[in-house]
Design a protein around this motif. Structure first.
Motif, short mmCIF file in Angstrom:
data_model
loop_
_atom_site.label_atom_id
_atom_site.label_comp_id
_atom_site.label_asym_id
_atom_site.label_seq_id
_atom_site.Cartn_x
_atom_site.Cartn_y
_atom_site.Cartn_z
N GLU A 80 -8.30 -0.23 0.80
CA GLU A 80 -8.39 0.69 -0.34
C GLU A 80 -9.31 1.87 -0.01
O GLU A 80 -10.28 1.74 0.74
N THR B 47 -2.59 0.74 -8.24
CA THR B 47 -2.57 -0.61 -7.66
C THR B 47 -3.99 -1.14 -7.44
O THR B 47 -4.21 -2.36 -7.49
N GLU C 146 -5.26 -4.94 -8.84
CA GLU C 146 -5.96 -6.00 -8.11
C GLU C 146 -7.39 -6.21 -8.65
O GLU C 146 -7.87 -7.34 -8.70
N PHE D 2 -1.27 -8.06 -3.66
CA PHE D 2 -0.23 -7.54 -2.78
C PHE D 2 -0.22 -8.30 -1.45
O PHE D 2 -1.26 -8.44 -0.80
N ASN E 251 6.36 -8.22 -3.54
CA ASN E 251 5.55 -7.11 -4.07
C ASN E 251 6.37 -6.26 -5.04
O ASN E 251 5.89 -5.86 -6.11
N ASP F 48 4.19 -1.79 -1.65
CA ASP F 48 2.85 -2.13 -1.21
C ASP F 48 1.85 -1.33 -2.02
O ASP F 48 2.21 -0.40 -2.74
N LYS F 49 0.58 -1.67 -1.88
CA LYS F 49 -0.45 -0.99 -2.67
C LYS F 49 -0.65 0.45 -2.20
O LYS F 49 -0.33 0.81 -1.06
N TYR F 50 -1.18 1.27 -3.08
CA TYR F 50 -1.47 2.67 -2.79
C TYR F 50 -2.92 2.76 -2.31
O TYR F 50 -3.86 2.50 -3.07
N THR F 51 -3.10 3.13 -1.06
CA THR F 51 -4.44 3.06 -0.47
C THR F 51 -5.30 4.29 -0.74
O THR F 51 -6.51 4.18 -0.88
#
Length: 560
Positions: A95, A126, A130, A138, A156, A164-167
């Motif tokens: 992240e 996202t 979490e 994820f 996911n 997938d997650k947004y970093t």
């Protein structure tokens, strides 16, 4: 789906239960040489910095030096184990966390500076999912066993609506006096530059709601912002032009690609957009067939496209070039009938990461541990270093001729990457570039992690001499390079060029960068005079908190 809310909630709970029973999340280990890649906690309110060696220049502009980077939640990057096999995140997928150093002059105190440090997570959609779950959600899906990666991607999507997650961990940029954090798998997040709070997604008033390049380019003179987005499904590649005031998308076009390329960069000149189409692809169908999601095609084509600013797919003039990969462009500009493209070029795609070893025959990516990647492997890692050069393509718009030359030697000493220039020269001819350095010894000792131990200044209008084997002095068509090497076991990231407010020359200014000394576990910010790149820093600012290694930085003046 148009189904009752209760039905949706029940389905989500069943999927969550299935994941909890089937998948085990495991921290990816960090060995001692990689300790500064470990995440840190938020420090809360900004902290005053008092320990400064040297002197911040009087004509240094007021502003914020800010850098983005990977800072995984819940202790570290995760791998997963399941009945489907193993999968893991790449080391670039934590992240996003912003690290900011604020420079303001104390009123009535002449040249006295007030310096504050603050860090904060970028709170993407996202990230909040979490964080609210208080546990990983994820499933890693960037590399691993094909079935495990496929199932992770599907689960996911079913549970969270995204692959997938947004970093949001790669870069920070400004447009129309607003500030944004970005990673290219999602749209940017607007940031309050004073508090680092996340204000929400930037959709350009609803005109762009998909992936967005980590390196948007501001057009010379007009101030428009050129962006791109690549996707694993059609449309594979879209390009957009945002108005100078940031309020509207003045041009958006599908470039009609027939595959999803992984392209990190694009360029602009005064009249053109520069498109890189190299043989690194992401293919969901390939994954379904049991192969890798991301793959470099050794036999694939490579080409560079020159597109009029408001053109379409049919207006792009393509130039075939030798297959290679470019993570980062240095600059692009027009020179009479030619478009000049300067880049950090490697002969194939390789992401340095903890489980990278170098096979002399194939330069393969095999898992390793710290003991197996020893000094005995330095020679084979030097083979890897010969893959990298600073290069220049000259593309003739009249004759279609392509001239490519390497501008630095593949001397097996340094890889030059993460370039920066004085941003006032983006899209026009520049004399200077600056690149971060990592060398073969550091690379070997760090088990395959890229740790940058120096800086190079590229002089595009000066040539250097080398001594050939027969002791005759010959002039090679190489540019002059100056070096600034940091103390042993000190590494940096996120370098930015800070121009003098009333500077005359292109290199009137400073290079700033976050550094970390691994012997003392101390993080600092160096300020280096860009005109005297080989001299010691004019100021070294010791920070109150450790700053992990990260990606791109920017200096954002307050007087925009």
């Amino acid at each position: 789906m148009d189904v009752p809310k209760a039905t949706k909630e029940t389905s989500f709970k069943l999927l969550d239960t299935f994941v909890d029973l089937t998948f085990e999340f495991v921290d990816q280990p960090l060995l001692p040489s990689k300790s500064n890649f470990a995440p840190v906690e938020e420090i809360g309110e900004a902290v005053t910095v008092t320990e400064i060696e040297g002197k911040i220049p009087d004509d240094f502009p007021e502003g914020v030096y800010i850098r983005n980077g990977s800072n995984p939640l819940f202790g570290g990057l995760k791998s997963s184990k399941s009945i489907f096999g193993k999968s893991s995140h790449l080391w670039i997928e934590g992240e996003g966390m912003l690290h900011a150093l604020y420079f303001t002059k104390v009123k009535g105190k002449g040249s006295k500076w007030n310096v504050l440090y603050k860090n904060k997570y970028v709170e993407t959609d996202t990230f909040n999912i979490e964080k609210n779950r208080k546990k990983p959600g994820f499933i890693p899906n960037m590399e691993g066993d094909a079935l495990a990666v496929l199932m992770a991607t599907l689960l996911n999507l079913l549970r969270f609506g995204v692959f997938d997650k947004y970093t949001s961990n790669t870069n920070v940029f400004e447009h129309a006096k607003k500030y944004y954090s970005i990673a290219e798998n999602h749209m940017p997040q607007e940031i309050n530059i004073q508090t680092l709070e996340t204000l929400g997604n930037w959709t350009v008033n609803g005109a762009w709601n998909q992936s967005f390049t980590a390196h948007p380019k501001k057009v010379p003179v007009t101030g428009e912002l050129v962006i791109m987005g690549t996707y694993p499904i059609k449309p594979y590649f879209e390009l957009g032009v945002i108005s100078a005031d940031g309020k509207q998308m003045v041009h958006k076009v599908d470039l009609n690609f027939n595959k999803c390329i992984l392209c990190h960069e694009m360029g602009v000149t005064e009249r053109y957009n520069v498109i890189l189409d190299f043989p690194l692809t992401l293919d969901l169908n390939r994954l379904i067939r049991g192969k890798q999601l991301i793959e470099y095609d050794e036999d694939g084509y490579a080409r560079i496209g020159i597109m009029p600013r408001y053109g379409d797919a049919n207006s792009i003039k393509w130039f075939e070039v030798e297959p290679c990969y470019v993570f980062h462009l240095i600059n692009c500009f027009e020179d009479k009938d030619e478009v000049v493209v300067r880049a950090c070029r490697c002969r194939r795609w390789i992401i340095p990461r903890p489980n990278l070893t170098i096979d002399e025959a194939e330069l393969s990516l095999d898992s390793s541990n710290e003991t197996s990647f020893s000094k005995d492997d330095v020679e084979s890692s030097k083979d890897l270093f010969s893959f990298f050069n600073i290069c220049e393509w000259r593309l003739n718009m009249i004759t279609s001729a392509v001239k490519m030359k390497n501008q630095t030697t593949a001397d097996h000493q340094f890889i030059m990457e993460f370039p920066i220039i004085n941003e006032h020269f983006i899209g026009i001819k520049n004399k200077f570039g600056y690149v971060q350095l990592f060398n073969s010894e550091t690379y070997s000792n760090s088990g395959g992690f890229a740790k940058f131990g120096g800086l190079a200044k590229l002089h595009y209008e000066e040539r250097q001499f080398e001594i050939s084997k027969d002791d005759k002095q010959e002039e090679y068509d190489l540019i002059k390079v100056e070096y600034h090497i940091f103390p042993k076991n000190t590494f940096w990231s996120g370098a930015a060029f800070v121009p003098k407010v009333e500077g005359v020359d292109e290199d009137d200014g400073w290079i700033v960068a976050f550094t970390h000394n691994e012997d003392t576990n101390q993080s600092q910010v160096y300020i280096i005079d860009a005109k005297k790149i080989e001299s010691k820093p004019v100021a070294i600012i010791t920070l109150p908190s450790r700053v992990p290694y990260g990606f791109h930085g920017a200096f954002l003046p307050f007087n925009l």
